[in-house]
Enzyme design. Structure first.
Site, PDB file in Angstrom:
ATOM      1  N   LYS A 113      54.516 -17.247   4.784  1.00  0.00           N
ATOM      2  CA  LYS A 113      54.028 -16.632   6.107  1.00  0.00           C
ATOM      3  C   LYS A 113      54.315 -15.162   6.029  1.00  0.00           C
ATOM      4  CE  LYS A 113      55.216 -20.927   8.408  1.00  0.00           C
ATOM      5  NZ  LYS A 113      54.085 -21.867   7.332  1.00  0.00           N
ATOM      6  N   HIS A 171      47.638 -24.144   8.269  1.00  0.00           N
ATOM      7  CA  HIS A 171      48.992 -23.895   8.253  1.00  0.00           C
ATOM      8  C   HIS A 171      49.256 -22.679   9.119  1.00  0.00           C
ATOM      9  CE1 HIS A 171      50.471 -26.544   5.154  1.00  0.00           C
ATOM     10  NE2 HIS A 171      49.416 -26.257   4.465  1.00  0.00           N
ATOM     11  N   TYR A 202      49.197 -20.004  14.527  1.00  0.00           N
ATOM     12  CA  TYR A 202      48.336 -20.569  13.588  1.00  0.00           C
ATOM     13  C   TYR A 202      46.807 -19.803  13.825  1.00  0.00           C
ATOM     14  CZ  TYR A 202      51.395 -24.365  13.357  1.00  0.00           C
ATOM     15  OH  TYR A 202      52.585 -25.233  12.762  1.00  0.00           O
TER      16      TYR A 202
END
Lengths: 296, 137
Positions: free
Chosen positions: A268, A237, A229
């Site tokens: 991601k 997120h 993070y």
């Protein structure tokens, strides 16, 4: 809540090593680690009767071994062999500090109880007094047409009330009534120092991420070692799912494809990283690569 | 085709990726670079910009909003490394590929991984050096 910060007078946050696990029991230490060392750990404390209600987990927090090592390496925390320290403290004849702490707790409890009783008495007296004085105006005022001055009076008096009444959190017994989670009063600082250990296995990527100001949580839910993070996990997120490899460890391309595909699907990037032993020490020698789907 | 079969697997997948880039993705100026002792790398120009860093994209959108001029639209040359999913690589080999990318001025920030599957599907992944935050896709 009062803000706890690391100060020269305060010893480094204490990580207890128990049965090969790295735990932080003190809520102030946990707060310092989270605030100043971007290490949040996982809450693992539970009630013996409801061990499966993991929505309600509390202290202690558990750190991964390499996370604890990264903190020790940066001199942000210390690891103590908790079993040995407790045994030494309990066997030693000098328990004056502990007895003093018990006396202090007792005195605090007395003080808090007295204060509460006084407060209650004051409130009761206030109520009784108000009833008497309000008896006449209350009878005169009509319920559907409140006097316009009522609102003004409320706002005018509000700051005065908060300013004059002492905030509970500011008093020395702010945490009285909370079951203590650590036994720091039992173990003196000297004994504690004696049982400090530094045998946690080194994780170059964990050091690198800690050094870079990233928070990490276990990455199992995304099939990696760490979820990374950019700040506190309560605010952000995860940006990356990261895996650590040895510099010459074989990485199947299929794993990179899978990681890149999964990471892109959950917005991601998949990170692979490791330390080059020919370039000095972690975290400086760590190289990372971020993988995402190219979109073509 | 017979000549292709006689070649080694590396040049076969390299050729597959070159053809895929030219024919399916309309890349131009595609050329194969053979470094010394290195895997061949493909250099080419995509028809559109392949990658914009999310921060640059936000800045570009702000700029476009205020001035009406679009930024970061011109395509850049990209380096493609053809690989097969059955291969195994190491961090040190990836690092040496990054070291070997020819550059004038700034070092290459990324390469494109062209993965050739057995059914000759080619899927492309961006491989950035360092921690590069994901795009808002």
């Amino acid at each position: 809540m009062t803000t706890v910060t690391a100060s020269p007078s305060r010893p480094l946050p204490r990580i207890s090593k128990i049965a090969g696990r790295y735990l932080v029991f003190d809520h102030e230490d946990a707060s310092i680690l989270r605030r100043e060392a971007n290490t949040n750990g996982s809450l693992v404390g539970t009630l013996p009767q409801q061990p499966t209600q993991n929505m309600f987990l509390g202290l202690p927090i558990e750190l991964r071994p390499e996370e604890a090592e990264a903190l020790v390496h940066k001199n942000l925390a210390r690891v103590v062999d908790d079993v040995a320290a407790h045994q030494a403290a309990l066997r030693s004849s000098d328990r004056t500090a502990y007895i003093q702490s018990l006396r202090r707790d007792k005195a605090t409890a007395h003080k808090v109880l007295a204060e509460r009783a006084a407060q209650k008495a004051a409130v009761a007296a206030d109520k009784a007094g108000r009833k008497k004085s309000k008896a006449k105006p209350a009878a005169a005022a009509t319920p559907n047409a409140p006097a316009p001055s009522d609102g003004d009076a409320l706002f005018a008096s509000a700051p005065a009330v908060t300013a004059s009444s002492p905030r509970v959190a500011d008093s020395p017994m702010d945490n009285f009534g909370v079951t203590p989670t650590s036994s720091r009063d039992l173990i003196s600082a000297d004994v504690d120092r004696e049982f400090e250990v530094s045998d946690a296995p080194e994780g170059p990527l964990a050091r690198y991420l800690q050094d870079g100001g990233y928070h990490t949580t276990p990455g199992l839910r995304f099939g990696s070692k760490y979820s990374v993070y950019p700040g506190d996990p309560l605010r952000f997120h995860a940006h990356f799912m990261a895996n650590q490899y040895e510099w010459d460890e074989e990485i199947p391309i299929l794993d990179i494809i899978e990681g890149g595909r999964l990471a892109t699907a959950v917005k991601k990037a998949f990170v692979i990283g490791g330390s080059d032993p020919s370039k000095g020490e972690a975290p400086e020698n760590v190289t990372t690569y971020s993988i995402e789907w190219a979109g073509m | 085709m017979a000549q292709l079969l006689a070649e080694d697997p590396v040049s076969q997948i390299t050729q597959t990726v070159v053809q895929n880039l030219e024919d399916q993705h309309d890349w131009t100026s595609v050329e194969t670079h053979h470094g010394a002792g290195q895997r061949p790398l493909i250099k080419g120009l995509p028809p559109r910009r392949l990658y914009i860093h999310p921060d640059d994209q936000i800045a570009a959108l702000d700029h476009e909003h205020s001035t009406g001029v679009r930024l970061h639209q011109e395509p850049e040359f990209e380096w493609v490394l053809p690989v097969h999913p059955a291969e195994k690589w190491t961090l040190s080999r990836i690092a040496s590929v990054f070291d070997s990318v020819e550059h004038t001025g700034e070092r290459a920030k990324r390469i494109v991984l062209g993965t050739v599957h057995n059914d000759s599907t080619v899927v492309y992944y961006l491989l950035h050096e360092g921690l590069v935050k994901p795009r808002q896709n």
